[in-house]
Design an enzyme around this catalytic site. Structure first.
Site, PDB file in Angstrom:
ATOM      1  N   PRO A  40       9.070 -22.019  -2.182  1.00  0.00           N
ATOM      2  CA  PRO A  40       8.760 -21.114  -1.071  1.00  0.00           C
ATOM      3  C   PRO A  40       8.860 -19.653  -1.466  1.00  0.00           C
ATOM      4  O   PRO A  40       9.838 -19.229  -2.090  1.00  0.00           O
ATOM      5  CB  PRO A  40       9.801 -21.501  -0.020  1.00  0.00           C
ATOM      6  CG  PRO A  40      10.021 -22.952  -0.269  1.00  0.00           C
ATOM      7  CD  PRO A  40       9.944 -23.121  -1.768  1.00  0.00           C
ATOM      8  N   CYS A  41       7.803 -18.892  -1.125  1.00  0.00           N
ATOM      9  CA  CYS A  41       7.675 -17.535  -1.652  1.00  0.00           C
ATOM     10  C   CYS A  41       8.202 -16.465  -0.712  1.00  0.00           C
ATOM     11  O   CYS A  41       8.265 -15.295  -1.083  1.00  0.00           O
ATOM     12  CB  CYS A  41       6.204 -17.248  -1.965  1.00  0.00           C
ATOM     13  SG  CYS A  41       5.130 -17.268  -0.506  1.00  0.00           S
ATOM     14  N   GLN A  42       8.561 -16.812   0.534  1.00  0.00           N
ATOM     15  CA  GLN A  42       8.961 -15.777   1.484  1.00  0.00           C
ATOM     16  C   GLN A  42      10.094 -14.890   0.986  1.00  0.00           C
ATOM     17  O   GLN A  42      10.110 -13.696   1.292  1.00  0.00           O
ATOM     18  CB  GLN A  42       9.339 -16.406   2.835  1.00  0.00           C
ATOM     19  CG  GLN A  42       8.174 -16.984   3.608  1.00  0.00           C
ATOM     20  CD  GLN A  42       7.871 -18.433   3.210  1.00  0.00           C
ATOM     21  OE1 GLN A  42       8.373 -18.916   2.199  1.00  0.00           O
ATOM     22  NE2 GLN A  42       7.057 -19.109   4.003  1.00  0.00           N
TER      23      GLN A  42
END
Length: 402
Positions: free
Chosen positions: A80-82
């Site tokens: 997950p890149c958030q």
């Protein structure tokens, strides 16, 4: 085909590209139900590339990798890149959504010959440089685990000391990374992503990132020097944009040095064969090609133009950002991309269908790895593993002969 495990598979962009390159996914792990349901719906439809996929909706923290047997050659995924995204809250190691520790655990327990991880370019932001180094060192030495009570900075120090020591390093990987633009690999979208690739250090791999196949210079040449781009799209001379002679001369000089690559693919290229959804949404032969009204520009979000690669499609923290998912038409008007158009910009096959709402489908597509980019990187890694494994076979057969 070589067996692989994919973490954080989303709606399957990376998995499709790797499948096309020769890998056989033993399991795809994803916690988001809508994304899993979308892949399963394509399995039920009979889409050939996904027929043997084992899609598991789960929290990767709960996964026992010994359940999947031995012989996994590749671990892949897009954590997950958030925590690192320019559109997120930039919390990195303070963000519970940082799943890189789980990517490292998968590598540690499965001991694959190689891994491929993808993330946003924000991972390389200066403020994250120390933490990014920490990620690379963890992937390089996955068996050097964090101890109870350790902070991540203390763990980083231990990794640095281990990395610079001499002697037997146990399970270790030679890791490289690069910031790539998907447009340079034939994706009709300007999409910068960090790709991290590692090979187990007992393999003596000799790998580097694939060379770019497409270029902006080639696109400019085809527009303003040869005119082939406009002719290909049947754009009359009276309707073509113009540039100054100074700019034309600059482009000619920039492109006369040698053989050009393929030209960057544009939004217009991506939409070839698709009808105007405002006129034929009920009769379109393509699924997911329905018109959605209400597109409006706002500061910083003005839409993508037809004759350049699209701006980066984004999932958005609070719904879909309008500008990254809008197109400026030839008459200057704006409209949203349809789901099918967005899927083409991410190089999903037309037969791969999205079953959620427009917003949900755009979220999944915006989070995906472009299939074409995944295929090119995956093919390069696959061929390297083929070479290495063939060498090992020959070496062992030579021992037996002796």
């Amino acid at each position: 085909m070589y067996s692989s495990i994919e973490l954080f598979s989303g709606t399957g962009g990376l998995a499709l590209g790797l499948q096309k390159s020769g890998f056989d996914h033993r399991a795809l792990l994803e916690w988001d139900k809508d994304s899993c349901d979308n892949i399963k719906a394509n399995i039920e439809r009979g889409f050939p590339l996904v027929q043997n996929w084992n899609v598991i909706q789960t929290d990767v923290k709960l996964v026992h990798y010994d359940d999947f047997g031995e012989g996994i050659k590749l671990v892949a995924g897009g954590p997950p890149c958030q925590p690192f995204s320019l559109g997120g809250k930039h919390q990195a190691y303070n963000d519970k959504r940082d799943m890189f520790p789980e990517a490292v655990r998968a590598v540690r327990e499965l001991k694959p010959q190689a891994f491929i991880f993808e993330n946003v370019k924000g991972l390389l932001r200066k403020s994250f440089s120390t933490y990014f180094n920490y990620i690379i060192l963890q992937l390089s030495h996955p068996e050097v685990t964090i101890k109870d009570g350790m902070t991540w900075l203390e763990h980083l120090k231990a990794l640095e000391e281990y990395h610079t020591s001499v002697g037997d390093h146990g399970l270790s990987y030679n890791v490289v990374f690069r910031l790539v633009n998907a447009a340079d690999y034939g994706v009709p979208q300007s999409r910068h992503r960090v790709i991290i690739v590692g090979f187990r250090n007992d393999l003596n791999a000799n790998w580097s990132f694939p060379d770019a196949t497409h270029s902006q210079d080639a696109l400019r040449y085809s527009k303003w020097i040869s005119g082939e781009y406009w002719e290909e799209h049947k754009i009359a001379k009276a309707k073509r944009p113009t540039i100054s002679e100074t700019e034309r001369l600059r482009i000619r000089k920039a492109t006369e040095r040698g053989e050009l690559l393929g030209r960057w693919q544009t939004v217009r290229d991506a939409f070839l064969g698709l009808s105007d959804p405002r006129k034929s949404q009920r009769n379109s032969k393509f699924e997911n090609h329905e018109f959605r009204a209400g597109a409006k520009p706002y500061p910083g979000h003005s839409g993508s133009v037809m004759d350049e690669p699209s701006k980066t499609l984004k999932a958005g923290d609070h719904g879909v950002p309008g500008g990254e998912n809008m197109i400026v038409l030839d008459d200057g008007s704006l409209r949203y991309y349809t789901v099918r158009e967005s899927a083409r910009l991410q190089t999903f096959p037309d037969e791969y269908v999205f079953h959620g709402s427009w917003t949900e489908s755009m979220r999944q597509i915006g989070n995906a790895v472009p299939v074409q980019l995944a295929n090119i990187i995956g093919s390069s890694v696959y061929h390297q593993l083929e070479r290495l494994n063939e060498y090992e076979k020959q070496r062992h057969s030579g021992y037996k002969a002796v």
